[in-house]
Enzyme design. Structure first.
Site, PDB file in Angstrom:
ATOM      1  CG  ASP A   1      -8.610  -0.955   4.253  1.00  0.00           C
ATOM      2  OD1 ASP A   1      -9.444  -0.465   5.032  1.00  0.00           O
ATOM      3  OD2 ASP A   1      -7.601  -1.012   5.149  1.00  0.00           O
TER       4      ASP A   1
ATOM      5  CD  GLU B   1      -4.585  -1.715   2.189  1.00  0.00           C
ATOM      6  OE1 GLU B   1      -3.321  -1.998   2.669  1.00  0.00           O
ATOM      7  OE2 GLU B   1      -5.178  -1.082   2.944  1.00  0.00           O
TER       8      GLU B   1
ATOM      9  CG  HIS C   1      -5.737  -4.397   5.407  1.00  0.00           C
ATOM     10  ND1 HIS C   1      -4.918  -3.570   5.115  1.00  0.00           N
ATOM     11  CD2 HIS C   1      -5.076  -5.633   5.569  1.00  0.00           C
ATOM     12  CE1 HIS C   1      -3.935  -3.969   5.399  1.00  0.00           C
ATOM     13  NE2 HIS C   1      -3.753  -5.106   5.476  1.00  0.00           N
TER      14      HIS C   1
ATOM     15  CG  ASP D   1      -7.785   2.383   9.788  1.00  0.00           C
ATOM     16  OD1 ASP D   1      -8.070   1.433   9.227  1.00  0.00           O
ATOM     17  OD2 ASP D   1      -7.405   3.385   9.032  1.00  0.00           O
TER      18      ASP D   1
ATOM     19  CG  ASP E   1      -9.380   4.627   5.941  1.00  0.00           C
ATOM     20  OD1 ASP E   1      -9.626   3.314   6.276  1.00  0.00           O
ATOM     21  OD2 ASP E   1      -8.004   4.746   5.482  1.00  0.00           O
TER      22      ASP E   1
ATOM     23  CE  LYS F   1      -6.336   5.807   2.749  1.00  0.00           C
ATOM     24  NZ  LYS F   1      -5.441   5.647   3.911  1.00  0.00           N
TER      25      LYS F   1
ATOM     26  CG  ASP G   1      -5.228  -1.698   8.292  1.00  0.00           C
ATOM     27  OD1 ASP G   1      -4.689  -1.119   9.368  1.00  0.00           O
ATOM     28  OD2 ASP G   1      -5.146  -1.155   7.223  1.00  0.00           O
TER      29      ASP G   1
ATOM     30  CD1 TRP H   1      -2.550   1.669   0.538  1.00  0.00           C
ATOM     31  CD2 TRP H   1      -1.205   2.585   2.183  1.00  0.00           C
ATOM     32  NE1 TRP H   1      -2.865   3.204   1.042  1.00  0.00           N
ATOM     33  CE2 TRP H   1      -2.023   3.558   1.919  1.00  0.00           C
ATOM     34  CE3 TRP H   1      -0.254   2.429   3.149  1.00  0.00           C
ATOM     35  CZ2 TRP H   1      -2.014   4.743   2.554  1.00  0.00           C
ATOM     36  CZ3 TRP H   1      -0.171   3.879   3.732  1.00  0.00           C
ATOM     37  CH2 TRP H   1      -1.273   4.900   3.573  1.00  0.00           C
TER      38      TRP H   1
ATOM     39  CG  HIS I   1      -8.680   1.658   1.961  1.00  0.00           C
ATOM     40  ND1 HIS I   1      -7.444   1.295   1.622  1.00  0.00           N
ATOM     41  CD2 HIS I   1      -8.610   2.212   3.361  1.00  0.00           C
ATOM     42  CE1 HIS I   1      -6.565   1.528   2.629  1.00  0.00           C
ATOM     43  NE2 HIS I   1      -7.308   2.114   3.649  1.00  0.00           N
TER      44      HIS I   1
HETATM   45  C1  RNT Z   1      -3.737   2.940   4.869  1.00  0.00           C
HETATM   46  C2  RNT Z   1      -3.726   1.452   4.674  1.00  0.00           C
HETATM   47  C3  RNT Z   1      -2.733   0.403   4.990  1.00  0.00           C
HETATM   48  C4  RNT Z   1      -2.210   0.750   6.380  1.00  0.00           C
HETATM   49  C5  RNT Z   1      -1.473  -0.123   6.810  1.00  0.00           C
HETATM   50  C6  RNT Z   1      -0.608   0.432   8.354  1.00  0.00           C
HETATM   51  O1  RNT Z   1      -4.784   3.223   4.642  1.00  0.00           O
HETATM   52  O2  RNT Z   1      -4.949   0.630   5.205  1.00  0.00           O
HETATM   53  O3  RNT Z   1      -3.061  -0.936   5.007  1.00  0.00           O
HETATM   54  O4  RNT Z   1      -3.466   0.733   7.337  1.00  0.00           O
HETATM   55  O5  RNT Z   1      -0.511  -0.547   6.013  1.00  0.00           O
HETATM   56 ZN    ZN Z   2      -5.503  -1.380   5.114  1.00  0.00          ZN
END
Ligand code: RNT
Ligand code: ZN
Length: 412
Positions: free
Chosen positions: A253, A220, A280, A290, A288, A222, A320, A179, A256
């Site tokens: 993810d 990955e 993820h 998290d 996003d 986004k 994640d 990523w 994302h």
């Molecule tokens: C960032 C991505 C990525 C990170 C990690 C730390 O938006 O989701 O995967 O969260 O690599």
């Molecule tokens: Zn991620």
């Protein structure tokens, strides 16, 4: 009759075998991200977190070094049923003197391999394209400056070697997920050139063929990052097409995409065209953000799509999130256990019966039965899973975390 026996009977009325569900769940390895343990700080003393991602909160007791992070991961695993994987980022290298990211080698992760062996876990890996002086302005593999691109291409290449070494040492293939934060704050004047440069950089990184029994590569995508709101070089379409044309997987993810766009719907689609798929799993609150994964609707949809596609071995599930406002071990345990609970929920549904109701057009009955399953005694089956796996039940595990907080974390 025990609560489990009675639950088993209820599920059995629909032809669902609870014992078989528990056996299937016990085989699922989830990749637990090391970075929840220290707010994505890593061991390089690199300074602040960059790349358009952010941790917020200042809960005391975060891991400050490898010994503390290993101890915290081990504590978390003692409260999570089953055997899993640890997901490591390149910025968690363990070295005597400073080794820059383009010079990392498997030997800088020997301590991780030894740790994983000791606790019986697998390992996954991620190159780190953020929190570094050369990622200033959040441009890496798409940077207009060839020298900077070269540095990051080298990092991408050596990361694959590290993942390969993980797979060789542990006998479970390591997912090596790429990523990058690359993007622009404001509307770009040129959307094409950065993507062309990224494509060329990726072609170089993946030019060496490595054995899939050791390493599996993924990319990955986004939609945006903080300070990079208008344009992301590595968009979904970019990586979906790149992965389809090259020997790499997509990693989805769940944070994302656009706020009402969900990854559950993408899972069966991608499984039609790819051998494997990586995830993820996170929880995006308005953006996003998290947040810790909860047992919510989308988590259950994700689990249902994996189970209904009979793809527990084809979907590489990783978590994640990074919440620095609560006990970090509790964050891991809640997220991991919820992922497992959602899979169990899905495994306990009469999925084939539901599918035939759909194809027969029996939508009223389908709705009624699906709704009734929401209140079925999943908790009793989950308790049995925890008992069989020798970990505390939902009502008991938090006491352990509290004790650890008082005796270990409070002294940091
Ligand atoms: C960032 C991505 C990525 C990170 C990690 C730390 O938006 O989701 O995967 O969260 O690599
Ligand atoms: Zn991620």
């Amino acid at each position: 009759m025990s609560r489990y026996q009675s639950a088993k009977g209820l599920y059995g009325e629909f032809g669902v075998d609870a014992d078989a569900a528990l056996e299937a769940l016990a085989k699922v390895k989830i990749s637990m991200h090391c970075w929840q343990g220290d707010d994505v700080s890593g061991f390089e003393n690199a300074g602040s977190l960059t790349g358009g991602i952010q941790t917020t909160g200042n809960y005391p007791g975060k891991a400050r070094n490898p010994a503390e992070l290993f101890a915290d991961i081990e504590k978390a695993f003692s409260l999570i049923p089953g055997k899993h994987k640890v997901n490591v980022h390149a910025c968690y290298s363990i070295t005597d003197k400073k080794v820059d990211r383009n010079e990392l080698e498997p030997k800088h992760f020997t301590a991780w391999i030894d740790f994983a062996k000791r606790i019986g876990a697998g390992l996954d890996f991620n190159p780190t394209f953020f929190s570094h002086p050369k990622a200033d302005g959040s441009l890496t593999l798409s940077h207009p400056d060839k020298k900077i691109r070269k540095f990051w291409i080298e990092h991408g290449k050596c990361s694959r070697k590290i993942a390969e070494a993980f797979g060789k040492a542990l006998g479970v293939p390591a997912l090596n997920n790429l990523w990058i934060p690359d993007g622009y704050k404001d509307i770009p004047a040129d959307r094409l050139s950065p993507r062309k440069r990224l494509k060329e950089s990726l072609d170089e990184i993946y030019s060496e063929e490595l054995k899939s029994r050791y390493i599996i590569d993924s990319v990955e995508s986004k939609v945006f990052g903080i300070g990079l709101e208008s344009y992301t070089v590595g968009s979904h379409e970019f990586y979906l097409t790149y992965a389809a044309r090259n020997k790499v997987l997509c990693l989805l993810d769940s944070g994302h995409y656009h706020p009402t766009e969900v990854i559950s719907d993408k899972i069966p689609t991608l499984l039609l065209f790819f051998d494997k798929l990586a995830l993820h799993v996170t929880r995006a609150v308005r953006w996003d953000s998290d947040h810790v994964v909860l047992f919510d609707d989308e988590l259950r949809e994700i689990a249902k799509e994996i189970v209904r596609s009979k793809a527990l071995e084809r979907v590489l599930i990783g978590l994640d999130f990074f919440d620095a406002s609560i006990n970090r071990i509790a964050a891991w345990v809640v997220g991991m256990r919820n992922m497992q609970k959602a899979l169990l929920y899905a495994l306990l549904l009469p999925n084939e019966r539901f599918a035939s109701m759909q194809s027969a057009g029996q939508f009223s009955e389908l709705m009624a039965v699906q709704e009734s399953f929401k209140l079925y005694p999943l908790g009793d089956v989950w308790d049995e899973f925890c008992r069989r796996q020798s970990v505390p039940s939902d009502k008991d595990w938090f006491k352990d975390v509290q004790m650890y907080e008082n005796t270990v974390l409070a002294k940091r």
